[in-house]
Motif scaffolding. Structure first.
Motif, PDB file in Angstrom:
ATOM      1  N   SER A 216     -54.587  10.278  72.215  1.00 26.85           N
ATOM      2  CA  SER A 216     -55.436  10.859  73.252  1.00 26.85           C
ATOM      3  C   SER A 216     -56.049  12.137  72.676  1.00 26.85           C
ATOM      4  CB  SER A 216     -54.588  11.192  74.489  1.00 26.85           C
ATOM      5  OG  SER A 216     -55.124  12.288  75.188  1.00 26.85           O
TER       6      SER A 216
ATOM      7  N   GLN B 260     -58.864   5.275  71.984  1.00 26.78           N
ATOM      8  CA  GLN B 260     -57.590   5.952  72.260  1.00 26.78           C
ATOM      9  C   GLN B 260     -56.529   4.899  72.606  1.00 26.78           C
ATOM     10  OE1 GLN B 260     -58.547  10.121  74.302  1.00 26.78           O
ATOM     11  NE2 GLN B 260     -59.272   8.458  75.560  1.00 26.78           N
TER      12      GLN B 260
ATOM     13  N   ARG C  70     -55.735   9.353  78.743  1.00 28.69           N
ATOM     14  CA  ARG C  70     -55.166   9.806  80.008  1.00 28.69           C
ATOM     15  C   ARG C  70     -56.252  10.196  80.992  1.00 28.69           C
ATOM     16  NH1 ARG C  70     -52.667  14.381  79.645  1.00 28.69           N
ATOM     17  NH2 ARG C  70     -53.138  14.997  77.517  1.00 28.69           N
TER      18      ARG C  70
ATOM     19  N   ARG D 128     -56.910  11.643  85.279  1.00 30.80           N
ATOM     20  CA  ARG D 128     -56.284  12.557  86.240  1.00 30.80           C
ATOM     21  C   ARG D 128     -55.154  11.853  86.975  1.00 30.80           C
ATOM     22  NH1 ARG D 128     -59.280  13.251  90.361  1.00 30.80           N
ATOM     23  NH2 ARG D 128     -58.094  15.015  91.146  1.00 30.80           N
TER      24      ARG D 128
ATOM     25  N   LYS E 292     -67.854   4.256  89.159  1.00 27.26           N
ATOM     26  CA  LYS E 292     -67.392   5.299  88.231  1.00 27.26           C
ATOM     27  C   LYS E 292     -67.959   5.115  86.823  1.00 27.26           C
ATOM     28  CE  LYS E 292     -63.387   7.919  86.859  1.00 27.26           C
ATOM     29  NZ  LYS E 292     -62.247   8.614  87.368  1.00 27.26           N
TER      30      LYS E 292
HETATM   31  C1  BTN Z   1     -60.414  10.793  85.117  1.00 19.94           C
HETATM   32  O1  BTN Z   1     -61.446  10.357  85.631  1.00 19.94           O
HETATM   33  O2  BTN Z   1     -59.293  10.542  85.612  1.00 19.94           O
HETATM   34  C2  BTN Z   1     -60.513  11.620  83.872  1.00 19.94           C
HETATM   35  C3  BTN Z   1     -60.662  10.760  82.642  1.00 19.94           C
HETATM   36  C4  BTN Z   1     -60.719  11.567  81.377  1.00 19.94           C
HETATM   37  C5  BTN Z   1     -60.676  10.693  80.154  1.00 19.94           C
HETATM   38  C6  BTN Z   1     -60.940  11.462  78.892  1.00 19.94           C
HETATM   39  S1  BTN Z   1     -61.257  10.411  77.518  1.00 19.94           S
HETATM   40  C7  BTN Z   1     -61.156  11.758  76.420  1.00 19.94           C
HETATM   41  C8  BTN Z   1     -60.031  12.647  76.915  1.00 19.94           C
HETATM   42  N1  BTN Z   1     -58.752  12.230  76.347  1.00 19.94           N
HETATM   43  C9  BTN Z   1     -57.944  11.722  77.266  1.00 19.94           C
HETATM   44  O3  BTN Z   1     -56.807  11.248  77.056  1.00 19.94           O
HETATM   45  N2  BTN Z   1     -58.526  11.791  78.486  1.00 19.94           N
HETATM   46  C10 BTN Z   1     -59.841  12.399  78.423  1.00 19.94           C
END
Ligand code: BTN
Length: 263
Positions: free
Chosen positions: A30, A54, A58, A60, A125
């Protein structure tokens, strides 16, 4: 094929303040996890961690972020803005605003922000922002702003998820250069960040792109679900929801469902 590489990115970036150090990976767990680790080890502001795919992206609220290799923009930017803890959401607002503008300029797609930090097109989304912060006293030590945008994503490649997804490819009917989008987006973040350091708040401009205001919503917080009308957002990014009894709730962290719709 839209190939991303460190060389291509560094060759194109023309930011003044940010993204002078770029770590690019074909595959990573990530980008946020690495950026947070490096932030904690003292990395300088502006570090960009970007990946083509990835293994454990991750989202939210402990969700997984899915993105097939080659399909998306997946990056994390390390900021150390001189903000109070309560103002931390400004870093996220600024990046979401930059993304909306870059998407409009490069892809000719009008995205909106679904509170607190989803990028949506017609309620579907398109992307999201995951910001992770660490306090230092009453101040912000760092904010790692991680962004995932579905660019050339074939929607059938995604697992079944609650929010209907979309991508720039699906909206436009033709592919969009991830490099063009990244370059424009970081240019915009760079310029807005300068303005924020000079005292400007992204709040008003961000609010204009919010999709959620005036709608009947159910907001899931960690403790409860609040149902009512989303009246506004305050200066710190909290959503103000008036429930059926007329009580105004100030919600800093939560997940919005439009009532009558699944979004
Ligand atoms: C969401 O909508 O829940 C937020 C998503 C965020 C994803 C991005 S991808 C690059 C960065 N690295 C991660 O593990 N997550 C964020």
């Amino acid at each position: 094929m839209d190939v991303l590489s460190r060389q291509a990115i560094v060759g194109r970036l023309d930011t003044r303040r940010l993204a002078h150090k770029v770590l690019f990976f074909d595959e990573i767990d990530s980008t946020n996890t690495l950026a947070v680790k490096l932030a904690q080890e003292g990395a300088a502001e502006g570090l960009l961690v970007i990946a083509d795919s990835q293994r454990s992206g991750r989202g939210r609220l402990d969700r997984t972020w899915h993105a097939p290799a080659g399909s998306s923009l997946l990056f994390s930017l390390l900021l150390r803005p001189p903000l109070l803890l309560g103002q931390a959401q400004r870093a996220t607002m600024l990046c979401a605003l930059a993304a909306v503008r870059a998407i409009r300029d490069v892809a000719r797609v009008q995205a909106r922000v679904k509170w607190p930090n989803d990028l949506v097109v017609d309620g579907k989304k398109l992307g999201g922002v995951l910001t992770e912060i660490r306090p230092r006293g009453q101040q912000l030590d760092y904010a790692v702003v991680g962004m995932g945008i579905n660019v050339n994503l074939d929607l059938t490649e995604l697992p079944q998820v609650m929010s209907p997804p979309t991508s720039l490819l699906a909206e436009r009917g033709e592919p969009v250069s991830r490099l063009d989008l990244l370059t424009r987006l970081l240019q915009e973040v760079d310029a807005l960040y300068d303005e924020m350091l000079a005292g400007w708040s992204p709040h008003a401009a961000w609010r204009e792109h919010l999709d959620t205001i005036g709608k009947s919503v159910a907001v899931g917080t960690r403790e409860e679900v609040i149902r009512g009308v989303a009246e506004s957002v305050d200066e710190n990014g909290a959503l103000l929801v008036r429930d059926e009894d007329g009580v105004l709730h100030t919600i800093l962290v939560g997940d919005v469902t439009l009532r009558g719709h699944r979004t």
